[in-house]
Enzyme design. Structure first.
Site, PDB file in Angstrom:
ATOM      1  N   GLY A   1       0.814  -1.204   0.000  1.00  7.89           N
ATOM      2  CA  GLY A   1       0.000   0.000   0.000  1.00  7.89           C
ATOM      3  C   GLY A   1       0.853   1.261   0.000  1.00  7.89           C
ATOM      4  O   GLY A   1       1.930   1.296   0.597  1.00  7.89           O
TER       5      GLY A   1
ATOM      6  N   ASP B   1       0.472   4.030   1.535  1.00  9.33           N
ATOM      7  CA  ASP B   1       0.701   4.588   2.864  1.00  9.33           C
ATOM      8  C   ASP B   1       1.848   3.854   3.564  1.00  9.33           C
ATOM      9  O   ASP B   1       2.677   4.483   4.248  1.00  9.33           O
ATOM     10  CB  ASP B   1      -0.566   4.545   3.715  1.00  9.33           C
ATOM     11  CG  ASP B   1      -1.239   3.175   3.720  1.00  9.33           C
ATOM     12  OD1 ASP B   1      -0.913   2.314   2.883  1.00  9.33           O
ATOM     13  OD2 ASP B   1      -2.134   2.974   4.570  1.00  9.33           O
ATOM     14  N   ARG B   2       1.926   2.540   3.378  1.00  9.90           N
ATOM     15  CA  ARG B   2       3.038   1.778   3.949  1.00  9.90           C
ATOM     16  C   ARG B   2       4.350   2.151   3.264  1.00  9.90           C
ATOM     17  O   ARG B   2       5.396   2.259   3.907  1.00  9.90           O
ATOM     18  CB  ARG B   2       2.779   0.271   3.828  1.00  9.90           C
ATOM     19  CG  ARG B   2       1.683  -0.237   4.750  1.00  9.90           C
ATOM     20  CD  ARG B   2       1.296  -1.674   4.423  1.00  9.90           C
ATOM     21  NE  ARG B   2       2.362  -2.613   4.759  1.00  9.90           N
ATOM     22  CZ  ARG B   2       2.306  -3.916   4.471  1.00  9.90           C
ATOM     23  NH1 ARG B   2       1.247  -4.396   3.823  1.00  9.90           N
ATOM     24  NH2 ARG B   2       3.296  -4.715   4.807  1.00  9.90           N
TER      25      ARG B   2
ATOM     26  N   ASP C   1       2.506   0.197  11.930  1.00 10.49           N
ATOM     27  CA  ASP C   1       1.358   1.093  11.819  1.00 10.49           C
ATOM     28  C   ASP C   1       0.171   0.374  12.458  1.00 10.49           C
ATOM     29  O   ASP C   1      -0.365  -0.585  11.912  1.00 10.49           O
ATOM     30  CB  ASP C   1       1.070   1.411  10.349  1.00 10.49           C
ATOM     31  CG  ASP C   1       0.025   2.511  10.184  1.00 10.49           C
ATOM     32  OD1 ASP C   1      -0.693   2.793  11.163  1.00 10.49           O
ATOM     33  OD2 ASP C   1      -0.074   3.074   9.084  1.00 10.49           O
TER      34      ASP C   1
ATOM     35  N   SER D   1      -6.761  -0.028  12.391  1.00 18.47           N
ATOM     36  CA  SER D   1      -7.759  -1.098  12.273  1.00 18.47           C
ATOM     37  C   SER D   1      -7.065  -2.426  12.010  1.00 18.47           C
ATOM     38  O   SER D   1      -7.492  -3.480  12.485  1.00 18.47           O
ATOM     39  CB  SER D   1      -8.735  -0.789  11.134  1.00 18.47           C
ATOM     40  OG  SER D   1      -9.423   0.418  11.384  1.00 18.47           O
TER      41      SER D   1
END
Length: 212
Positions: free
Chosen positions: A73, A75-76, A90, A93
């Protein structure tokens, strides 16, 4: 310059040291002279941002990692891009753990977040109880509430500890600050994604004089 990390539920913004989040249907008006650099995992929220602001720049093509991982991803990628050496956790959820070594992404994994672990037991009446977030992970639990809390937190703790080994730990995300307290020499930094974005802008945008 405003940075925006568009997630599945919220759009997270960073501007001059301030972090805040908004939902796609209630985006506030930003200074029209400011460029918003964004990354996204949500197409509908991206459309909402582009509709609400005249100057938006997709940073995704400028964020890359040396990795064999398929489908990592954005964001990762951004969080890992900010760290040369260490384990990036991170905790939201879901809990993602990624290992960086000499600027190379060795791999990573995904496990349920604390809330998702608890949700697994919600259909069992006796186990549908609040967690004891102050549980001692070195002492055997003596009641159901503590036993549930111990099982959830110890499993997360041991998985991260056994994977990261002696690497420095960098925590981010909603539960990152809480989980970081269980580890020695852990760092909590809620700006890791934004630091990765800033690093990419400095390296690929500003340094090459790309006009926006």
């Amino acid at each position: 310059m405003i940075l925006c990390d568009i997630g599945n539920s919220f759009l997270h913004f960073y501007h001059r040291g301030k972090i805040w989040k908004e939902i796609a249907t209630e985006l506030t008006q930003k200074d029209s002279n400011e460029v918003i650099f964004y990354i996204s995992v949500n197409e509908d929220s991206t459309k909402a941002l582009l509709y609400s602001h005249p100057k938006c720049f997709d940073l995704t093509p400028y964020l890359t990692l040396d990795t064999a991982y398929k489908g990592l991803g954005i964001d990762r990628i951004a969080a890992c891009y900010s760290i040369e050496e260490g384990a990036i956790i991170d905790a939201g959820s879901a809990i993602t753990v990624d290992i960086m070594q000499d600027g190379i992404h060795l791999g990573g994994f995904i496990m349920p977040g604390i809330a998702q672990y608890k949700k697994m037991f919600s259909h069992i009446a006796v186990l549908n109880c609040e967690m004891n977030l102050g549980i001692d992970l070195e002492a055997f639990p003596q009641n159901t509430k503590d036993a549930l809390s111990f099982g959830i937190l110890k499993s997360i703790f041991l998985t991260i500890q056994n994977t990261a080994r002696n690497k420095k730990l960098y925590f981010t995300g909603g539960d990152g600050k809480f989980l970081s307290r269980y580890f020695n020499h852990a760092i909590y930094d809620d700006t890791l994604v934004f630091k990765g974005m800033q690093k990419s802008i400095a390296k690929h945008i500003a340094s090459k004089g790309i006009k926006l």
